[in-house]
Every structure is written in C-alpha cells, then in structure tokens.
Write an enzyme that holds these catalytic residues in place. Structure first.
Site, short mmCIF file in Angstrom:
data_model
loop_
_atom_site.label_atom_id
_atom_site.label_comp_id
_atom_site.label_asym_id
_atom_site.label_seq_id
_atom_site.Cartn_x
_atom_site.Cartn_y
_atom_site.Cartn_z
N SER A 151 -1.30 9.11 10.52
CA SER A 151 -2.62 8.65 10.99
C SER A 151 -3.63 8.85 9.87
O SER A 151 -3.76 9.95 9.34
CB SER A 151 -3.08 9.49 12.19
OG SER A 151 -2.16 9.40 13.24
N GLU A 164 -8.58 11.62 8.51
CA GLU A 164 -7.75 12.82 8.67
C GLU A 164 -7.12 13.21 7.33
O GLU A 164 -6.96 14.39 7.01
CB GLU A 164 -6.63 12.56 9.70
CG GLU A 164 -5.71 13.76 9.88
CD GLU A 164 -4.40 13.44 10.56
OE1 GLU A 164 -4.41 13.12 11.76
OE2 GLU A 164 -3.36 13.54 9.89
N ARG A 210 -6.70 19.00 14.90
CA ARG A 210 -6.59 18.68 13.46
C ARG A 210 -7.59 19.50 12.65
O ARG A 210 -8.21 18.99 11.71
CB ARG A 210 -6.84 17.18 13.21
CG ARG A 210 -5.85 16.24 13.87
CD ARG A 210 -4.45 16.40 13.28
NE ARG A 210 -3.53 15.37 13.76
CZ ARG A 210 -2.76 15.51 14.85
NH1 ARG A 210 -2.83 16.61 15.59
NH2 ARG A 210 -1.92 14.55 15.19
P1 FAD Z 1 0.02 18.05 1.52
O1 FAD Z 1 -0.29 16.60 1.65
O2 FAD Z 1 0.83 18.49 0.36
O3 FAD Z 1 -1.36 18.87 1.53
C1 FAD Z 1 -2.35 18.59 2.50
C2 FAD Z 1 -3.56 19.50 2.22
O4 FAD Z 1 -3.23 20.88 2.42
C3 FAD Z 1 -4.07 19.40 0.79
O5 FAD Z 1 -5.47 19.52 0.81
C4 FAD Z 1 -3.45 20.62 0.11
O6 FAD Z 1 -4.21 21.07 -1.00
C5 FAD Z 1 -3.44 21.65 1.22
N1 FAD Z 1 -2.30 22.58 1.14
C6 FAD Z 1 -0.98 22.24 1.11
N2 FAD Z 1 -0.22 23.36 1.14
C7 FAD Z 1 -1.08 24.42 1.17
C8 FAD Z 1 -0.89 25.83 1.20
N3 FAD Z 1 0.32 26.38 1.21
N4 FAD Z 1 -1.99 26.62 1.22
C9 FAD Z 1 -3.24 26.07 1.20
N5 FAD Z 1 -3.47 24.75 1.18
C10 FAD Z 1 -2.40 23.92 1.16
N6 FAD Z 1 0.35 15.29 11.11
C11 FAD Z 1 0.25 15.76 12.38
O7 FAD Z 1 -0.50 16.70 12.64
N7 FAD Z 1 0.95 15.18 13.40
C12 FAD Z 1 1.78 14.14 13.21
O8 FAD Z 1 2.39 13.66 14.16
C13 FAD Z 1 1.92 13.63 11.89
N8 FAD Z 1 2.72 12.57 11.65
C14 FAD Z 1 2.85 12.09 10.38
C15 FAD Z 1 3.71 11.00 10.17
C16 FAD Z 1 3.88 10.50 8.90
C17 FAD Z 1 4.83 9.34 8.70
C18 FAD Z 1 3.20 11.09 7.80
C19 FAD Z 1 3.43 10.58 6.40
C20 FAD Z 1 2.33 12.16 8.01
C21 FAD Z 1 2.14 12.67 9.31
N9 FAD Z 1 1.27 13.74 9.58
C22 FAD Z 1 1.17 14.25 10.85
C23 FAD Z 1 0.47 14.34 8.50
C24 FAD Z 1 1.24 15.41 7.69
O9 FAD Z 1 2.60 15.36 7.96
C25 FAD Z 1 0.75 16.82 7.99
O10 FAD Z 1 -0.63 16.93 7.76
C26 FAD Z 1 1.45 17.88 7.14
O11 FAD Z 1 1.12 19.17 7.59
C27 FAD Z 1 1.11 17.75 5.66
O12 FAD Z 1 1.95 18.63 4.94
P2 FAD Z 1 2.18 18.50 3.39
O13 FAD Z 1 2.93 19.71 2.96
O14 FAD Z 1 2.78 17.19 3.05
O15 FAD Z 1 0.67 18.57 2.89
N1 EPU Z 2 -3.02 2.40 20.31
C1 EPU Z 2 -3.37 1.07 20.24
N2 EPU Z 2 -3.02 0.35 19.14
C2 EPU Z 2 -2.35 0.91 18.11
C3 EPU Z 2 -1.99 2.28 18.16
C4 EPU Z 2 -2.34 3.00 19.28
O1 EPU Z 2 -3.98 0.52 21.14
O2 EPU Z 2 -2.06 0.20 17.14
C5 EPU Z 2 -3.35 3.16 21.52
C6 EPU Z 2 -2.24 3.02 22.55
O3 EPU Z 2 -2.81 2.61 23.73
C7 EPU Z 2 -1.71 4.41 22.76
C8 EPU Z 2 -2.80 5.30 22.20
O4 EPU Z 2 -3.50 4.51 21.24
O5 EPU Z 2 -1.50 4.66 24.10
C9 EPU Z 2 -2.24 6.52 21.52
O6 EPU Z 2 -1.26 6.12 20.57
P1 EPU Z 2 -0.08 7.08 20.10
O7 EPU Z 2 0.59 7.70 21.27
O8 EPU Z 2 0.76 6.33 19.12
O9 EPU Z 2 -0.84 8.25 19.38
P2 EPU Z 2 -2.08 8.27 18.39
O10 EPU Z 2 -3.25 8.80 19.13
O11 EPU Z 2 -2.25 6.97 17.70
C10 EPU Z 2 -1.65 10.73 17.71
C11 EPU Z 2 -1.64 11.52 16.45
C12 EPU Z 2 -0.30 11.38 15.75
C13 EPU Z 2 0.79 11.90 16.68
C14 EPU Z 2 0.75 11.06 17.97
C15 EPU Z 2 1.72 11.60 19.00
C16 EPU Z 2 -3.91 11.65 15.66
C17 EPU Z 2 -4.92 11.20 14.66
N3 EPU Z 2 -2.71 11.09 15.57
O12 EPU Z 2 -1.56 9.36 17.34
O13 EPU Z 2 -0.34 12.20 14.59
O14 EPU Z 2 2.06 11.79 16.08
O15 EPU Z 2 -0.57 11.13 18.55
O16 EPU Z 2 1.24 12.78 19.54
O17 EPU Z 2 -4.22 12.50 16.49
C18 EPU Z 2 -0.91 12.22 12.28
O18 EPU Z 2 -1.76 13.07 12.57
O19 EPU Z 2 -0.69 11.83 11.10
C19 EPU Z 2 -0.11 11.64 13.36
C20 EPU Z 2 0.80 10.67 13.16
#
Ligand code: FAD
Ligand code: EPU
Length: 353
Positions: free
Chosen positions: A253, A349, A178
């Site tokens: 997250s 994050e 991240r």
């Molecule tokens: P924004 O929210 O629009 O911007 C985020 C930041 O980046 C801001 O500071 C903005 O100024 C900057 N920025 C945006 N575009 C640019 C650009 N072109 N150049 C320079 N700076 C820029 N993230 C994960 O890593 N893994 C996951 O599994 C994951 N799951 C998610 C699930 C859900 C339901 C949600 C809502 C979010 C999740 N995220 C996850 C977080 C998010 O999807 C990512 O961080 C994504 O890359 C954000 O993209 P955005 O375009 O919406 O960014």
């Molecule tokens: N867990 C709990 N309670 C909860 C949630 C999770 O105990 O309420 C424990 C579970 O034991 C599970 C472990 O946490 O085994 C990991 O959970 P999960 O697989 O759901 O993944 P996470 O670590 O919670 C991360 C990323 C997600 C990404 C998933 C899958 C971060 C901060 N988050 O979540 O990214 O989708 O793994 O790879 O690293 C995001 O960054 O926004 C995001 C959603």
C-alpha cells in the site's frame, strides 16, 4: 596488559571485516527496484559491528531492512547500514504461552513460518508480509485483523546517540494504525536489534473476522481452521491481488487508509452513496483503494508507473525502469485527484528518502 591489547585489536578486526563500500547501487535493495546510489554502504552482521560503524560518525545514516517500505527519490549522501542480525529463540512462559524472540535481520515471513511450524499461535494472519523482523515495530505492521501490537512484548534497540542497548516495551512504543514512536517522537533515535512476541502454544485465538479470510476458508472447505489453515488462507488472498515484488516493483500500500470525522463521512455519503467506510467511534476509516479507484486511477499508467490493476492502493514500477522521482510524482497526482473530488488528503505510508 593483555586486556588492553585485546581491546585495541578488536575494533580494527571489525573495521577490516566491515567493508564499507562507496557509491553503492541500492537497486537490488529496495522492492520498487529503483536505482539510487548511497555514498557509503555497509552490512552489519553483529551488534559489535554496528556499534563500531556508528563510532565512525558517518552522517546521515539510514538503516535498511528488506527495503519493502521505502522509496528512494534521489541518491543518499550518507551511509546506508543493512542489518543482517540473525537468530530466533523461544522460551516457554507457562503452559499456554511462549516468548519468541527474533533478531532484526530475520525475514518476517520466514519468522512467521517458523512460529507456525512450532504451532505457536498469534502471527498467522501476518503471513507473507515482506521485510524484516527489525522493521515490524516501525509501522506496527498489520493485515487481516491482526497488528503486531496484539502480540508484541518488547524490542531491544540501540540508542544511536549513547550506543546503549535499551528495552522498549509495548506501552512505550505507542503503537497505532501504521504508527509508533519510531515514526514520531523517537524517529531516527534507535536501531531495533530484536523483537519479542508472546504467542500461544495451545487454545489458539483464531481470527477469521476479516471477510476475505472466512470466504477463502470456505473455498478451501475448512470449517474449524487451525493457525496453519489461517496462514494458508491469508497467503492465498495476498497472492491473488498483491503483486509479487520479485516480479513487479512495489512497496505494498502506498498510502494509509484515511480516518475522517463521522460528520464529514455522512456528508460525503449523501453525495457519493457508494462510498465505503469502517466506523470507529466518532471517526470513519475510508479505504484509500476505493477512493483511488473511484477517481479513475486503478490500473492507470503514466510513463513507467501505474496503479495496480487489482489493488489501486499499490503503486507499481510497471516497466521496471521507473525512477523514484517518477513514482513520487505519480503519487502526488493521486493525492491531488482524491483531494479535489472527496476533500480527503491521503498520507503516504511508504518512507520517502
Ligand atoms: P525497509 O523498507 O527496509 O525500512 C522501512 C523503514 O524502517 C525505513 O525508514 C528504515 O530506515 C527503517 N528501518 C528498517 N529497519 C530498521 C531497524 N532495524 N531499526 C530502525 N529503523 C529501521 N505492511 C503492512 O503493515 N501490512 C501489509 O499487509 C503489508 N503488505 C505489503 C505487501 C507488499 C507486496 C509489500 C512490498 C509491502 C507490504 N507492506 C505491508 C509494507 C512492508 O512490508 C512493511 O512495512 C515492512 O515492515 C517493511 O520492512 P523492511 O524490512 O522491508 O523495511
Ligand atoms: N478497494 C477498492 N478498490 C481497490 C482496492 C480496495 O475499492 O482497488 C476497497 C474494497 O472495497 C475493499 C477495501 O477497499 O473492500 C479494502 O481493501 P483490502 O481488503 O484489499 O485492504 P486495504 O485497505 O486496501 C489494507 C492494508 C494492507 C493489508 C490489507 C489486509 C493499509 C494501508 N493497507 O489494505 O497493508 O494487507 O488491508 O489487511 O492499511 C500495506 O500496508 O502495505 C498493506 C498491503
């Protein structure tokens, strides 16, 4: 003469097209769905428009993609630029690989679906992550055993100070969990315009090590999964526990999973034998979801804000009426509880504005 006239007219045309709006509501532009106003707002549909906008010297500026990793805790007293650059191209590199490039304003999941439809392998584990392509390098998005750094080649970025376009390669990005230079040494310096990935055209490396994927593939009755099958499994898992931002405001997250020294983890394990951790050399990554759940926050609601009942790491705008400040304050309470019980300091994050 002709050349000069053309040069003078172009910026004016762009300026008129650009439509800079004032006192603009960002509620539809962030997946938490919180209300915040930006003093100025503009959509940039081309690099030329973006450059012309920057020449107007508004300050501060904020680049917005899909708004899925941002929390507005107050109004923004500057110019928000929403990047709408579109386009995807592919160039065959050799008999096994293709270089695929997407512009910043492409929706990430649509882009991943495009690659899968062409049978280009590599990004399937990153299906259904919200946001735009241009944002993916900022925090090196990752899920289910893959991070973009595994397939990233380079990105084109506009240097905000010089207005020159630079190519920033994998090594220069210094990707971590991240993390990248765009969050550290180069924070606020670049606007990412497009991103290129090296993907496979055959002999795909299928990644199913992440426990939940192999379980889901088994549920689907699939023994030798294709990249399409992996994408399907990832989509199913995500839909089963992550709230859809179109229905419940959230930004995924809210915190990173903390990494602590092995010695600290072993000490905690004696006190809390159930604690989970993923060892990595002298360090252990502890799931923040577990820490938050075990301090009693899972599903808990205060006012308009809650920790999601299926994933404690996700903070939600439970009533749709939360302010950014309420969400931020809720996250501080979680940080304090986890720190008090486990001595671990959670780091947000989500980008706080
Ligand atoms: P924004 O929210 O629009 O911007 C985020 C930041 O980046 C801001 O500071 C903005 O100024 C900057 N920025 C945006 N575009 C640019 C650009 N072109 N150049 C320079 N700076 C820029 N993230 C994960 O890593 N893994 C996951 O599994 C994951 N799951 C998610 C699930 C859900 C339901 C949600 C809502 C979010 C999740 N995220 C996850 C977080 C998010 O999807 C990512 O961080 C994504 O890359 C954000 O993209 P955005 O375009 O919406 O960014
Ligand atoms: N867990 C709990 N309670 C909860 C949630 C999770 O105990 O309420 C424990 C579970 O034991 C599970 C472990 O946490 O085994 C990991 O959970 P999960 O697989 O759901 O993944 P996470 O670590 O919670 C991360 C990323 C997600 C990404 C998933 C899958 C971060 C901060 N988050 O979540 O990214 O989708 O793994 O790879 O690293 C995001 O960054 O926004 C995001 C959603």
């Amino acid at each position: 003469m002709k050349q000069e006239a053309k040069f003078k007219v172009l910026p004016l045309q762009l300026f008129l097209k650009m439509n800079i709006q004032e006192n603009f509501s960002l509620q539809q532009y962030n997946t938490f769905g919180v209300e915040a106003k930006s003093k100025y707002f503009v959509e940039a549909n081309s690099v030329e428009e973006l450059k012309e906008t920057l020449k107007l010297s508004y300050s501060p500026i904020l680049i917005l993609g899909g708004g899925s990793n941002i929390l507005f805790t107050k109004n923004f007293e500057g110019l928000v630029i929403k990047l709408n650059l579109k386009g995807i191209s592919a160039q065959i590199l050799d008999e096994n690989h293709v270089l695929v490039t997407a512009k910043a304003g492409e929706n990430w999941h649509n882009f991943v679906q495009f690659t899968i439809s062409k049978n280009y392998g590599g990004l399937e584990n990153l299906s259904l992550i919200p946001g735009n392509v241009g944002t993916c390098p900022i925090q090196n998005i990752g899920a289910y055993g893959t991070e973009i750094k595994d397939h990233f080649v380079s990105c084109k970025a506009l240097n905000i100070e010089t207005l020159e376009v630079e190519i920033i390669d994998l090594e220069q990005c210094k990707f971590g969990y991240r993390d990248s230079i765009f969050k550290t040494s180069a924070k606020g310096k670049y606007i990412i315009l497009e991103v290129s990935f090296k993907l496979t055209t055959k002999n795909h490396h299928i990644k199913t090590e992440y426990g939940a994927i192999s379980i889901e593939l088994k549920n689907l009755g699939i023994e030798n999964p294709s990249i399409q099958d992996v994408a399907k499994a990832v989509i199913n898992i995500r839909q089963s526990k992550l709230p859809n931002p179109a229905e419940i405001g959230n930004a995924g997250s809210f915190f990173k999973n903390p990494t602590i020294p092995l010695a600290q983890f072993e000490k905690l394990k004696k006190q809390f034998p159930e604690i989970q951790g993923y060892p990595n050399g002298d360090f252990v990554k502890v799931p923040a979801g577990w820490l938050i759940e075990n301090t009693g926050w899972k599903g808990k609601q205060i006012g308009n804000v809650a920790s999601h009942k299926l994933q404690a790491l996700v903070i939600i705008n439970a009533t749709g009426k939360a302010t950014g400040k309420e969400i931020y304050d809720f996250s501080t309470l979680i940080i304090n509880s986890v720190k008090e019980k486990y001595g671990i300091e959670l780091e947000r994050e989500v980008n706080i504005v």
